[in-house]
Motif scaffolding. Structure first.
Motif, PDB file in Angstrom:
ATOM      1  N   THR A   1       0.810  -1.220   0.000  1.00 21.87           N
ATOM      2  CA  THR A   1       0.000   0.000   0.000  1.00 21.87           C
ATOM      3  C   THR A   1       0.842   1.267   0.000  1.00 21.87           C
ATOM      4  OG1 THR A   1      -0.112  -0.048   2.403  1.00 21.87           O
ATOM      5  CG2 THR A   1      -1.893  -1.140   1.199  1.00 21.87           C
ATOM      6  N   SER A   2       2.138   1.123  -0.153  1.00 21.44           N
ATOM      7  CA  SER A   2       3.027   2.278  -0.079  1.00 21.44           C
ATOM      8  C   SER A   2       2.791   3.227  -1.246  1.00 21.44           C
ATOM      9  CB  SER A   2       4.481   1.799  -0.093  1.00 21.44           C
ATOM     10  OG  SER A   2       5.370   2.879  -0.101  1.00 21.44           O
ATOM     11  N   THR A   3       2.616   4.499  -0.937  1.00 15.60           N
ATOM     12  CA  THR A   3       2.415   5.518  -1.958  1.00 15.60           C
ATOM     13  C   THR A   3       3.316   6.718  -1.681  1.00 15.60           C
ATOM     14  OG1 THR A   3       0.588   6.502  -0.719  1.00 15.60           O
ATOM     15  CG2 THR A   3       0.007   4.875  -2.391  1.00 15.60           C
TER      16      THR A   3
ATOM     17  N   TYR B   1      13.067   0.687  -4.854  1.00 16.76           N
ATOM     18  CA  TYR B   1      12.015   1.358  -4.102  1.00 16.76           C
ATOM     19  C   TYR B   1      11.246   2.223  -5.087  1.00 16.76           C
ATOM     20  CZ  TYR B   1      15.186   5.356  -4.248  1.00 16.76           C
ATOM     21  OH  TYR B   1      16.010   6.361  -4.672  1.00 16.76           O
ATOM     22  N   CYS B   2      10.058   2.608  -4.725  1.00 13.31           N
ATOM     23  CA  CYS B   2       9.240   3.415  -5.618  1.00 13.31           C
ATOM     24  C   CYS B   2       9.550   4.887  -5.402  1.00 13.31           C
ATOM     25  CB  CYS B   2       7.756   3.158  -5.367  1.00 13.31           C
ATOM     26  SG  CYS B   2       7.217   1.486  -5.788  1.00 13.31           S
ATOM     27  N   SER B   3       9.867   5.566  -6.494  1.00 14.93           N
ATOM     28  CA  SER B   3      10.162   6.989  -6.408  1.00 14.93           C
ATOM     29  C   SER B   3       9.453   7.727  -7.522  1.00 14.93           C
ATOM     30  CB  SER B   3      11.672   7.223  -6.521  1.00 14.93           C
ATOM     31  OG  SER B   3      12.077   7.114  -7.884  1.00 14.93           O
ATOM     32  N   LEU B   4       9.583   9.028  -7.518  1.00  9.77           N
ATOM     33  CA  LEU B   4       8.989   9.851  -8.559  1.00  9.77           C
ATOM     34  C   LEU B   4      10.025  10.309  -9.579  1.00  9.77           C
ATOM     35  CD1 LEU B   4       6.469  11.971  -6.450  1.00  9.77           C
ATOM     36  CD2 LEU B   4       6.015   9.998  -7.912  1.00  9.77           C
ATOM     37  N   ALA B   5      11.133   9.605  -9.637  1.00 12.34           N
ATOM     38  CA  ALA B   5      12.164   9.919 -10.624  1.00 12.34           C
ATOM     39  C   ALA B   5      11.873   9.160 -11.916  1.00 12.34           C
ATOM     40  CB  ALA B   5      13.533   9.544 -10.088  1.00 12.34           C
ATOM     41  N   SER B   6      11.649   9.863 -12.986  1.00 11.15           N
ATOM     42  CA  SER B   6      11.262   9.225 -14.246  1.00 11.15           C
ATOM     43  C   SER B   6      12.315   8.268 -14.772  1.00 11.15           C
ATOM     44  CB  SER B   6      10.949  10.290 -15.298  1.00 11.15           C
ATOM     45  OG  SER B   6      12.074  11.100 -15.553  1.00 11.15           O
ATOM     46  N   ILE B   7      13.566   8.487 -14.420  1.00 16.74           N
ATOM     47  CA  ILE B   7      14.641   7.628 -14.925  1.00 16.74           C
ATOM     48  C   ILE B   7      14.481   6.192 -14.447  1.00 16.74           C
ATOM     49  CG2 ILE B   7      16.212   8.053 -12.998  1.00 16.74           C
ATOM     50  CD1 ILE B   7      18.501   8.148 -15.080  1.00 16.74           C
ATOM     51  N   ASN B   8      13.760   5.968 -13.386  1.00 22.56           N
ATOM     52  CA  ASN B   8      13.583   4.626 -12.836  1.00 22.56           C
ATOM     53  C   ASN B   8      12.533   3.804 -13.574  1.00 22.56           C
ATOM     54  OD1 ASN B   8      15.500   5.157 -10.879  1.00 22.56           O
ATOM     55  ND2 ASN B   8      13.975   5.801  -9.360  1.00 22.56           N
ATOM     56  N   TYR B   9      11.762   4.428 -14.437  1.00 21.56           N
ATOM     57  CA  TYR B   9      10.620   3.772 -15.063  1.00 21.56           C
ATOM     58  C   TYR B   9      10.961   3.304 -16.468  1.00 21.56           C
ATOM     59  CZ  TYR B   9       8.137   5.008 -10.940  1.00 21.56           C
ATOM     60  OH  TYR B   9       7.751   5.084  -9.622  1.00 21.56           O
ATOM     61  N   ASN B  10      10.687   2.010 -16.702  1.00 25.81           N
ATOM     62  CA  ASN B  10      11.076   1.364 -17.938  1.00 25.81           C
ATOM     63  C   ASN B  10      10.044   1.500 -19.050  1.00 25.81           C
ATOM     64  OD1 ASN B  10      11.327  -0.754 -15.398  1.00 25.81           O
ATOM     65  ND2 ASN B  10      13.295  -0.339 -16.372  1.00 25.81           N
ATOM     66  N   TYR B  11       8.773   1.568 -18.641  1.00 28.23           N
ATOM     67  CA  TYR B  11       7.703   1.515 -19.631  1.00 28.23           C
ATOM     68  C   TYR B  11       6.716   2.651 -19.395  1.00 28.23           C
ATOM     69  CZ  TYR B  11       9.617  -3.070 -20.500  1.00 28.23           C
ATOM     70  OH  TYR B  11      10.475  -4.090 -20.810  1.00 28.23           O
ATOM     71  N   TRP B  12       6.210   3.182 -20.512  1.00 29.46           N
ATOM     72  CA  TRP B  12       5.352   4.356 -20.478  1.00 29.46           C
ATOM     73  C   TRP B  12       4.153   4.171 -21.405  1.00 29.46           C
ATOM     74  CZ3 TRP B  12       6.659   8.710 -17.538  1.00 29.46           C
ATOM     75  CH2 TRP B  12       7.929   8.649 -16.934  1.00 29.46           C
ATOM     76  N   GLY B  13       3.059   4.785 -20.989  1.00 30.32           N
ATOM     77  CA  GLY B  13       1.901   4.841 -21.876  1.00 30.32           C
ATOM     78  C   GLY B  13       2.017   6.014 -22.835  1.00 30.32           C
ATOM     79  N   GLN B  14       0.984   6.186 -23.635  1.00 30.40           N
ATOM     80  CA  GLN B  14       1.010   7.227 -24.664  1.00 30.40           C
ATOM     81  C   GLN B  14       0.530   8.572 -24.134  1.00 30.40           C
ATOM     82  OE1 GLN B  14      -1.454   5.152 -24.264  1.00 30.40           O
ATOM     83  NE2 GLN B  14      -3.271   6.477 -24.376  1.00 30.40           N
ATOM     84  N   GLY B  15      -0.090   8.567 -22.983  1.00 33.88           N
ATOM     85  CA  GLY B  15      -0.532   9.809 -22.350  1.00 33.88           C
ATOM     86  C   GLY B  15      -1.999  10.120 -22.594  1.00 33.88           C
ATOM     87  N   THR B  16      -2.568  10.877 -21.662  1.00 32.88           N
ATOM     88  CA  THR B  16      -3.936  11.374 -21.794  1.00 32.88           C
ATOM     89  C   THR B  16      -3.948  12.831 -21.329  1.00 32.88           C
ATOM     90  OG1 THR B  16      -6.267  10.955 -21.253  1.00 32.88           O
ATOM     91  CG2 THR B  16      -4.666  10.545 -19.499  1.00 32.88           C
ATOM     92  N   GLN B  17      -4.597  13.682 -22.091  1.00 32.40           N
ATOM     93  CA  GLN B  17      -4.550  15.119 -21.825  1.00 32.40           C
ATOM     94  C   GLN B  17      -5.582  15.514 -20.774  1.00 32.40           C
ATOM     95  OE1 GLN B  17      -2.459  17.555 -23.094  1.00 32.40           O
ATOM     96  NE2 GLN B  17      -3.501  19.015 -21.734  1.00 32.40           N
TER      97      GLN B  17
END
Length: 125
Positions: free
Chosen positions: A56-58, A104-120
């Motif tokens: 449940t860590s956020t 660990y979970c962070s808000l640094a984008s460099i840690n994330y391997n996969y991305w969606g296309q985005g929603t505005q």
């Protein structure tokens, strides 16, 4: 093949609410970090919120604390972002991202391997 597909964006007046969804597939959803990022025109990508799917860590960015809530439905392999009390400065393209081998979970984008296309998301005054 890992896929992340966002939905739920749109236009809303300030003070309103939106709920974003991110449907995932192609990997084991449990025990990974899932996050929402956003990027406004002319600005750098910003981490908004992250959750560890094995617990449940956020973590939230200060700019959205108390207004946004990240959640997940592990049975549906789906990530959500409930956005309340929206402000004009929340206007941005919102992206879902996955870190499949987290330390660990962070808000640094460099840690994330996969991305969606985005929603505005557009918030008007």
């Amino acid at each position: 093949q890992v896929q992340l597909v966002e939905s739920g964006g749109g236009s809303v007046q300030a003070g309103g609410s939106l709920r974003l969804s991110c449907a995932t597939s192609g990997y084991t959803y449990r025990r990974v970090c899932m996050a929402w990022f956003r990027q406004a025109p002319g600005k750098e990508r910003e981490g908004v919120a992250t959750v560890y799917t094995g617990g449940t860590s956020t973590v939230y960015a200060d700019s959205v604390k108390g207004r946004f809530t990240i959640s997940q439905d592990s049975a549906k392999n789906t990530l959500y972002l409930q956005m309340d009390s929206l402000k004009t400065e929340d206007t941005a393209m919102y992206y879902c991202a996955a870190d499949l081998a987290p330390v660990y979970c962070s808000l640094a984008s460099i840690n994330y391997n996969y991305w969606g296309q985005g929603t505005q998301v557009t918030v008007s005054s």
